[in-house]
Design a protein around this motif. Sequence first.
Motif, mmCIF file in Angstrom:
data_model
loop_
_atom_site.group_PDB
_atom_site.id
_atom_site.type_symbol
_atom_site.label_atom_id
_atom_site.label_comp_id
_atom_site.label_asym_id
_atom_site.label_seq_id
_atom_site.Cartn_x
_atom_site.Cartn_y
_atom_site.Cartn_z
ATOM 1 N N ALA A 71 0.836 -1.207 0.000
ATOM 2 C CA ALA A 71 0.000 0.000 0.000
ATOM 3 C C ALA A 71 0.867 1.251 0.000
ATOM 4 O O ALA A 71 0.567 2.224 -0.707
ATOM 5 C CB ALA A 71 -0.932 -0.005 1.209
ATOM 6 N N ALA A 72 1.948 1.243 0.776
ATOM 7 C CA ALA A 72 2.859 2.397 0.801
ATOM 8 C C ALA A 72 3.468 2.622 -0.578
ATOM 9 O O ALA A 72 3.574 3.762 -1.039
ATOM 10 C CB ALA A 72 3.954 2.183 1.845
ATOM 11 N N ARG A 73 3.833 1.526 -1.263
ATOM 12 C CA ARG A 73 4.414 1.652 -2.610
ATOM 13 C C ARG A 73 3.422 2.249 -3.598
ATOM 14 O O ARG A 73 3.792 3.029 -4.464
ATOM 15 C CB ARG A 73 4.869 0.283 -3.114
ATOM 16 N N GLU A 74 2.170 1.861 -3.488
ATOM 17 C CA GLU A 74 1.147 2.385 -4.400
ATOM 18 C C GLU A 74 0.979 3.893 -4.236
ATOM 19 O O GLU A 74 0.732 4.603 -5.205
ATOM 20 C CB GLU A 74 -0.192 1.681 -4.152
ATOM 21 N N ILE A 75 1.129 4.376 -3.040
ATOM 22 C CA ILE A 75 0.940 5.806 -2.762
ATOM 23 C C ILE A 75 2.198 6.611 -3.029
ATOM 24 O O ILE A 75 2.157 7.673 -3.648
ATOM 25 C CB ILE A 75 0.461 5.999 -1.308
ATOM 26 N N HIS A 76 3.349 6.111 -2.573
ATOM 27 C CA HIS A 76 4.597 6.889 -2.623
ATOM 28 C C HIS A 76 5.604 6.409 -3.668
ATOM 29 O O HIS A 76 6.604 7.086 -3.896
ATOM 30 C CB HIS A 76 5.278 6.866 -1.252
ATOM 31 N N GLY A 77 5.365 5.230 -4.228
ATOM 32 C CA GLY A 77 6.324 4.677 -5.181
ATOM 33 C C GLY A 77 7.401 3.835 -4.520
ATOM 34 O O GLY A 77 8.167 3.169 -5.207
ATOM 35 N N PHE A 78 7.474 3.844 -3.214
ATOM 36 C CA PHE A 78 8.407 3.013 -2.457
ATOM 37 C C PHE A 78 7.912 2.953 -1.021
ATOM 38 O O PHE A 78 7.001 3.672 -0.634
ATOM 39 C CB PHE A 78 9.834 3.572 -2.510
ATOM 40 N N SER A 79 8.527 2.091 -0.241
ATOM 41 C CA SER A 79 8.147 1.943 1.159
ATOM 42 C C SER A 79 9.378 2.129 2.043
ATOM 43 O O SER A 79 10.238 1.254 2.097
ATOM 44 C CB SER A 79 7.548 0.553 1.412
ATOM 45 N N PRO A 80 9.469 3.260 2.729
ATOM 46 C CA PRO A 80 10.609 3.456 3.638
ATOM 47 C C PRO A 80 10.709 2.349 4.698
ATOM 48 O O PRO A 80 11.808 1.926 5.046
ATOM 49 C CB PRO A 80 10.329 4.812 4.285
ATOM 50 N N ALA A 81 9.585 1.868 5.171
ATOM 51 C CA ALA A 81 9.612 0.806 6.175
ATOM 52 C C ALA A 81 10.188 -0.486 5.596
ATOM 53 O O ALA A 81 10.909 -1.217 6.278
ATOM 54 C CB ALA A 81 8.214 0.566 6.731
ATOM 55 N N TRP A 82 9.875 -0.766 4.328
ATOM 56 C CA TRP A 82 10.435 -1.959 3.682
ATOM 57 C C TRP A 82 11.945 -1.811 3.517
ATOM 58 O O TRP A 82 12.696 -2.760 3.772
ATOM 59 C CB TRP A 82 9.780 -2.224 2.330
ATOM 60 N N LEU A 83 12.399 -0.643 3.102
ATOM 61 C CA LEU A 83 13.841 -0.426 2.956
ATOM 62 C C LEU A 83 14.537 -0.647 4.296
ATOM 63 O O LEU A 83 15.624 -1.237 4.357
ATOM 64 C CB LEU A 83 14.118 0.977 2.418
ATOM 65 N N HIS A 84 13.919 -0.181 5.349
ATOM 66 C CA HIS A 84 14.441 -0.388 6.702
ATOM 67 C C HIS A 84 14.468 -1.882 7.029
ATOM 68 O O HIS A 84 15.477 -2.415 7.498
ATOM 69 C CB HIS A 84 13.562 0.372 7.703
#
Length: 182
Positions: A63-76
């Motif tokens: 869901a974060a990727r759909e909104i922002h294009g990436f997920s900071p939490a996933w990168l973490h």
Amino acid sequence: MIKAQNIGKHFKTITEHKLLVMKHCFQVGLYRQGLLHDLSKYGFEEFWSGVYYYQGNRSPHAAAREIHGFSPAWLHHKGRNKHHFEYWIDYTNKREEGLAGHKMPLKYVVEMVMDRIAACKVYKGKDYTDRSALEYYERESPYILLHPRTRALLEKLLAMLAGEGEKRTFAYIRKLLKKGTY
């Protein structure tokens, strides 16, 4: 906006997942991996992102990727958890080859398999079958960067799970871990 009910739901989801991975890791003899699996999900950055993007039927990172294009939490998350193949992507010694998937240690490949099984069990619920993890992998496999030997082992274990079931696959994994390499 964070919904209060999502705090409990997200906590339940990640804890159910963690406990399943722990159970499966213990079944094959990976006690340390089982105990330490995904502890970063309970930290501030990952937990609150998970609450904010919680949907219950898939990872909040999607869901974060759909909104922002990436997920900071996933990168973490993937940068702190060696059971994710993305942790092992780096440049090669040959500049012209660019990024490559590097061979994962056996214990992390096994933890990755347990992670995939548990994620499918949590998100699919009663619709889970021993084929679920393989089907999920097959949908994403053209887009992922894995070392060829890591890919071969992952595919072998997921196909074994799909065809022979959890009990026989876990027995094979225990033998593989005693051998210590792949």
